[in-house]
Design a protein around this motif. Structure first.
Motif, PDB file in Angstrom:
ATOM      1  N   ALA A  47       0.857  -1.187   0.000  1.00  0.00           N
ATOM      2  CA  ALA A  47       0.000   0.000   0.000  1.00  0.00           C
ATOM      3  C   ALA A  47       0.893   1.236   0.000  1.00  0.00           C
ATOM      4  O   ALA A  47       1.709   1.426   0.915  1.00  0.00           O
ATOM      5  CB  ALA A  47      -0.911   0.003   1.216  1.00  0.00           C
ATOM      6  N   THR A  48       0.749   2.066  -1.030  1.00  0.00           N
ATOM      7  CA  THR A  48       1.588   3.248  -1.197  1.00  0.00           C
ATOM      8  C   THR A  48       0.728   4.497  -1.172  1.00  0.00           C
ATOM      9  O   THR A  48      -0.300   4.570  -1.859  1.00  0.00           O
ATOM     10  CB  THR A  48       2.359   3.181  -2.524  1.00  0.00           C
ATOM     11  N   SER A  50      -0.972   7.856  -1.911  1.00  0.00           N
ATOM     12  CA  SER A  50      -1.231   8.667  -3.099  1.00  0.00           C
ATOM     13  C   SER A  50      -1.563  10.078  -2.628  1.00  0.00           C
ATOM     14  O   SER A  50      -2.567  10.291  -1.952  1.00  0.00           O
ATOM     15  CB  SER A  50      -2.399   8.088  -3.898  1.00  0.00           C
ATOM     16  N   TRP A 162     -12.738   0.813   0.903  1.00  0.00           N
ATOM     17  CA  TRP A 162     -11.938   0.147  -0.124  1.00  0.00           C
ATOM     18  C   TRP A 162     -12.697   0.210  -1.433  1.00  0.00           C
ATOM     19  O   TRP A 162     -13.910  -0.007  -1.465  1.00  0.00           O
ATOM     20  CB  TRP A 162     -11.691  -1.307   0.270  1.00  0.00           C
ATOM     21  N   PRO A 167      -5.035   0.326  -9.964  1.00  0.00           N
ATOM     22  CA  PRO A 167      -5.069  -0.496  -8.755  1.00  0.00           C
ATOM     23  C   PRO A 167      -6.233  -0.127  -7.846  1.00  0.00           C
ATOM     24  O   PRO A 167      -6.842   0.932  -8.011  1.00  0.00           O
ATOM     25  CB  PRO A 167      -3.736  -0.135  -8.088  1.00  0.00           C
ATOM     26  N   SER A 169      -7.965   1.071  -4.230  1.00  0.00           N
ATOM     27  CA  SER A 169      -7.571   2.139  -3.309  1.00  0.00           C
ATOM     28  C   SER A 169      -8.174   1.921  -1.926  1.00  0.00           C
ATOM     29  O   SER A 169      -9.262   1.355  -1.778  1.00  0.00           O
ATOM     30  CB  SER A 169      -8.004   3.508  -3.846  1.00  0.00           C
ATOM     31  N   THR A 171      -9.022   4.265   1.380  1.00  0.00           N
ATOM     32  CA  THR A 171      -9.176   5.680   1.709  1.00  0.00           C
ATOM     33  C   THR A 171      -9.639   5.866   3.148  1.00  0.00           C
ATOM     34  O   THR A 171     -10.571   5.194   3.601  1.00  0.00           O
ATOM     35  CB  THR A 171     -10.184   6.347   0.767  1.00  0.00           C
ATOM     36  N   VAL A 199      -5.042   8.479   1.293  1.00  0.00           N
ATOM     37  CA  VAL A 199      -5.472   7.557   0.234  1.00  0.00           C
ATOM     38  C   VAL A 199      -4.273   6.709  -0.148  1.00  0.00           C
ATOM     39  O   VAL A 199      -3.196   7.246  -0.446  1.00  0.00           O
ATOM     40  CB  VAL A 199      -6.006   8.301  -1.005  1.00  0.00           C
ATOM     41  N   TYR A 200      -4.461   5.389  -0.122  1.00  0.00           N
ATOM     42  CA  TYR A 200      -3.391   4.468  -0.500  1.00  0.00           C
ATOM     43  C   TYR A 200      -3.794   3.697  -1.754  1.00  0.00           C
ATOM     44  O   TYR A 200      -4.946   3.273  -1.888  1.00  0.00           O
ATOM     45  CB  TYR A 200      -3.117   3.468   0.621  1.00  0.00           C
ATOM     46  N   LYS A 201      -2.852   3.514  -2.651  1.00  0.00           N
ATOM     47  CA  LYS A 201      -3.028   2.628  -3.797  1.00  0.00           C
ATOM     48  C   LYS A 201      -2.377   1.298  -3.448  1.00  0.00           C
ATOM     49  O   LYS A 201      -1.246   1.266  -2.932  1.00  0.00           O
ATOM     50  CB  LYS A 201      -2.399   3.224  -5.052  1.00  0.00           C
ATOM     51  N   THR A 203      -1.030  -2.513  -4.523  1.00  0.00           N
ATOM     52  CA  THR A 203      -0.569  -3.329  -5.644  1.00  0.00           C
ATOM     53  C   THR A 203      -0.244  -4.739  -5.165  1.00  0.00           C
ATOM     54  O   THR A 203       0.176  -4.956  -4.023  1.00  0.00           O
ATOM     55  CB  THR A 203       0.680  -2.720  -6.303  1.00  0.00           C
ATOM     56  N   GLN A 211      -4.798  -7.964  -9.441  1.00  0.00           N
ATOM     57  CA  GLN A 211      -5.244  -6.927  -8.508  1.00  0.00           C
ATOM     58  C   GLN A 211      -5.796  -7.577  -7.240  1.00  0.00           C
ATOM     59  O   GLN A 211      -6.468  -8.616  -7.316  1.00  0.00           O
ATOM     60  CB  GLN A 211      -6.331  -6.042  -9.155  1.00  0.00           C
TER      61      GLN A 211
END
Length: 216
Positions: A47-48, A50, A162, A167, A169, A171, A199-201, A203, A211
């Motif tokens: 989780a990165t 954004s 979610w 990808p 997200s 939030t 907010v995380y994207k 992968t 996904q």
């Protein structure tokens, strides 16, 4: 006449109490949680952040532009729950490149402990991030030397949503996190909660062509 009125009032009060008790006793139970499945089973994810993450306590806001956490979807059959959420342990999220709303103040965010994220299928799909006791600490130096400790006495559940996608997200919008604040001048020591936005994207790091998906 006064005794008659008093008796009538008591009778009406008793009838009201009986009616309230009947309503309470016959209240419909809360609906059971629906089934949830997270796929692909056993896949690792990342989780990165954004954009930016913000933590606001009192008049002080800390903004970070870098945050990462990793985890793994439970292996089958643990990736399915017929009546509730599916939970995954995650690494303590890291936070860096942070600034404070107070001039002359430098914040540092450290995390530790056993973190967890749970997904519950629905409309919307809900997500809950569990912060362990004292699992996130913000320290500021400079003109104000403060320490903000999240989940100071008990684990905290931070609610989010979610969205499946490419990808997907995760939030958190104005999510409340219990905190204690210590320090001197300029520190929001009266604050008991911090407002968290991020907010995380997400992968799939086991197979980037797939996904992470939450469904029934």
């Amino acid at each position: 006449m006064s005794r008659t009125r008093s008796a009538l009032a008591l009778a009406m009060a008793a009838a009201g109490a009986l009616t309230l008790a009947s309503v309470t006793a016959t209240a419909a139970p809360l609906p059971a949680a629906g089934s949830t499945t997270v796929t692909p089973a056993g896949h690792a994810f990342k989780a990165t952040l954004s954009g930016r993450a913000t933590l606001k306590a009192g008049a002080v806001t800390v903004t970070c532009s870098v945050s990462v956490a990793t985890g793994t979807v439970p292996a089958a059959p643990g990736n399915t729950n017929p009546a509730g959420p599916v939970s995954s342990p995650i690494s303590p999220p890291t936070y860096s490149s942070c600034t404070a709303s107070l001039p002359g103040v430098t914040p540092t965010v450290t995390t530790s402990g056993a973190w967890q994220v749970s997904m519950q299928n629905g409309s919307p799909i809900t997500a809950t991030m569990k912060v362990p006791v004292g699992g996130l600490v913000v320290q500021t130096t400079g003109l104000a030397n403060c320490t903000v400790t999240a989940a100071p006495t008990a684990p905290a559940n931070v609610g989010g949503t979610w969205v499946n996608g490419a990808p997907p997200s995760l939030t958190f919008t104005n999510a409340s996190v219990p905190v204690t604040v210590t320090g001197g001048f300029g520190c929001p020591t009266s604050a008991t909660a911090s407002i968290f936005n991020a907010v995380y994207k997400v992968t799939d790091t086991t197979n980037p062509a797939q996904q992470i998906t939450v469904g029934p």
